[in-house]
Design a protein around this motif. Structure first.
Motif, mmCIF file in Angstrom:
data_model
loop_
_atom_site.group_PDB
_atom_site.id
_atom_site.type_symbol
_atom_site.label_atom_id
_atom_site.label_comp_id
_atom_site.label_asym_id
_atom_site.label_seq_id
_atom_site.Cartn_x
_atom_site.Cartn_y
_atom_site.Cartn_z
ATOM 1 N N LEU A 60 0.822 -1.207 0.000
ATOM 2 C CA LEU A 60 0.000 0.000 0.000
ATOM 3 C C LEU A 60 0.857 1.259 0.000
ATOM 4 O O LEU A 60 0.502 2.260 -0.636
ATOM 5 C CB LEU A 60 -0.941 -0.010 1.209
ATOM 6 N N ILE A 61 1.986 1.225 0.693
ATOM 7 C CA ILE A 61 2.910 2.364 0.632
ATOM 8 C C ILE A 61 3.454 2.500 -0.789
ATOM 9 O O ILE A 61 3.626 3.616 -1.300
ATOM 10 C CB ILE A 61 4.072 2.194 1.630
ATOM 11 N N THR A 296 -4.704 8.665 11.690
ATOM 12 C CA THR A 296 -4.187 7.456 12.330
ATOM 13 C C THR A 296 -3.753 6.478 11.246
ATOM 14 O O THR A 296 -4.199 6.546 10.097
ATOM 15 C CB THR A 296 -5.255 6.784 13.206
ATOM 16 N N GLN A 297 -2.878 5.560 11.620
ATOM 17 C CA GLN A 297 -2.438 4.549 10.656
ATOM 18 C C GLN A 297 -3.618 3.716 10.161
ATOM 19 O O GLN A 297 -3.675 3.359 8.977
ATOM 20 C CB GLN A 297 -1.383 3.640 11.283
ATOM 21 N N LEU A 302 -6.820 1.929 5.689
ATOM 22 C CA LEU A 302 -8.152 1.591 5.190
ATOM 23 C C LEU A 302 -8.500 2.450 3.975
ATOM 24 O O LEU A 302 -9.082 1.959 2.999
ATOM 25 C CB LEU A 302 -9.195 1.777 6.291
ATOM 26 N N ALA A 303 -8.130 3.740 4.009
ATOM 27 C CA ALA A 303 -8.380 4.608 2.872
ATOM 28 C C ALA A 303 -7.548 4.203 1.658
ATOM 29 O O ALA A 303 -7.949 4.418 0.512
ATOM 30 C CB ALA A 303 -8.084 6.060 3.247
ATOM 31 N N PHE A 362 -4.132 13.118 2.557
ATOM 32 C CA PHE A 362 -4.549 14.475 2.217
ATOM 33 C C PHE A 362 -6.064 14.558 2.028
ATOM 34 O O PHE A 362 -6.702 15.498 2.464
ATOM 35 C CB PHE A 362 -3.833 14.927 0.935
ATOM 36 N N VAL A 363 -6.630 13.584 1.338
ATOM 37 C CA VAL A 363 -8.061 13.587 1.053
ATOM 38 C C VAL A 363 -8.697 12.416 1.790
ATOM 39 O O VAL A 363 -8.724 11.278 1.318
ATOM 40 C CB VAL A 363 -8.332 13.483 -0.452
ATOM 41 N N MET A 364 -9.189 12.687 2.986
ATOM 42 C CA MET A 364 -9.818 11.669 3.813
ATOM 43 C C MET A 364 -10.390 12.357 5.048
ATOM 44 O O MET A 364 -10.052 13.520 5.312
ATOM 45 C CB MET A 364 -8.811 10.590 4.240
ATOM 46 N N PRO A 365 -11.252 11.695 5.799
ATOM 47 C CA PRO A 365 -11.763 12.328 7.020
ATOM 48 C C PRO A 365 -10.621 12.745 7.941
ATOM 49 O O PRO A 365 -9.677 11.982 8.166
ATOM 50 C CB PRO A 365 -12.603 11.225 7.660
#
Length: 369
Positions: A60-61, A296-297, A302-303, A362-365
């Protein structure tokens, strides 16, 4: 002569040693420092990091790096940098993922920031079959003058920090001295901190309260911001810590996955503290580069599609492997595991049109300012 004996001799000659100096010696001494001779990471070491928990983390990274490169306009040449690369597991997973994106894979040159010759040897062995010529550097200043994508996972927590303890109206520096039996012990030194640098409400804290500050962490982030501002790029910093500055003793020593006395055998245990992200985000703001909120990680992974990727891996696996994947996902993202304790912040400069990158965190809750 053991490292403990050398430190004791230094204290006898020069007086109590600031905690930051003790940590630097215990971790980085060329002969007897922890990272000069310990296996450290993994089930057989003293602690385990997210890349060692599961390949899902590194994959994912890797996807994040590809997306960041695209957000930067897909430059034909970009430095892919990992600071504090451990055994090379994370970079190996990133580079394996990069092979699925031919243009990105051909654009990157790989750079690792590492000061320990012993760790470099482990990383060289781990990354020998990646198809990339790896370059090692001792500092950010040695990176080439080109756009960069930098990843730092559990680097900031091992950089030396200082502690100040409230004593009356003063905040005195916590130091390492010698007791009557010539054993290493904590004691207050003469050094003080400017009250203007303390969090709000410090005057109401009781005696014995502890405030931690890390000039080394702040210097690293400042240098990172300067590089990104000068050459464009993006960075992802992941570590355990807190969003707001506060009071509390988070100094810890770990050996064989268990807490241990940090003064008993310097060089034989990992020494860390929780990262205070508040001064780091202020540095980014003052430098004039973009930054995300602190996530949070668990939120970040999850995003990025942790559950979807786990489902793909599990779809062709047997029951034992599916259970292993489930356990790995829980370890990485569950609130009571790594999910909430670890925080993520993104930095960037030079995206097309100056836009905010369309990718986590950057774009997430948002969970923090």
């Amino acid at each position: 002569m053991s490292l403990r004996q050398r430190i004791s001799r230094m204290i006898r000659h020069a007086g109590p040693m600031p905690l930051a100096e003790f940590i630097h010696l215990a971790l980085s001494d060329p002969e007897n420092g922890y990272y000069s001779r310990q296996t450290a990471i993994g089930a057989k070491g003293d602690f385990i990091t997210a890349p060692e928990v599961s390949q899902l983390f590194g994959e994912l990274i890797g996807i994040w790096c590809v997306s960041a490169w695209q957000a930067l306009g897909s430059p034909p040449a970009i430095a892919l940098v990992e600071a504090g690369p451990g055994h090379g597991t994370l970079m190996a997973d990133i580079l394996r993922t990069a092979q699925r994106f031919a243009d990105f894979n051909s654009a990157i040159s790989v750079h690792l920031l590492e000061t320990s010759p012993a760790m470099v040897a482990r990383q060289r062995k781990r990354l020998s079959g990646t198809g990339h010529a790896i370059q090692w550097h001792a500092s950010l200043q040695a990176l080439p003058a080109m756009p960069a994508i930098l990843i730092a996972n559990e680097l900031l927590d091992v950089l030396p920090f200082r502690q100040y303890v409230k004593s009356g109206k003063n905040w005195l520096e916590n130091c390492i001295g010698l007791d009557g039996s010539d054993k290493l012990t904590f004691m207050l030194g003469a050094g003080q901190i400017d009250p203007a640098l303390l969090p709000h409400g410090h005057e109401f804290e009781p005696d014995g309260s502890v405030f931690e500050v890390s000039p080394a962490r702040e210097a690293f982030v400042q240098e990172l911001c300067e590089h990104v501002l000068a050459h464009n790029g993006a960075a992802l910093l992941i570590d355990y810590g807190h969003v707001k500055s506060g009071f509390g003793d988070t100094f810890q020593a770990v050996r064989a996955h268990k807490p241990t006395n940090p003064l008993e055998a310097p060089g034989d245990a990992d020494l860390t503290s929780h990262v205070d992200f508040e001064p780091l985000k202020r540095l980014a703001d003052h430098a004039g580069i973009g930054r995300s909120a602190i996530a949070t990680q668990g939120e970040f992974l999850l995003a990025m599609g942790l559950l979807e990727r786990a489902g793909i891996l599990g779809s062709t696996a047997d029951n034992d492997r599916r259970e292993q994947i489930r356990t790995e996902v829980e370890r990485l993202a569950a609130p009571n595991e790594m999910g909430n304790l670890f925080k993520v912040i993104g930095l960037w400069h030079g995206c097309q049109g100056g836009a905010v990158p369309d990718l986590p965190p950057f774009v997430m809750p948002k969970t923090g300012d």
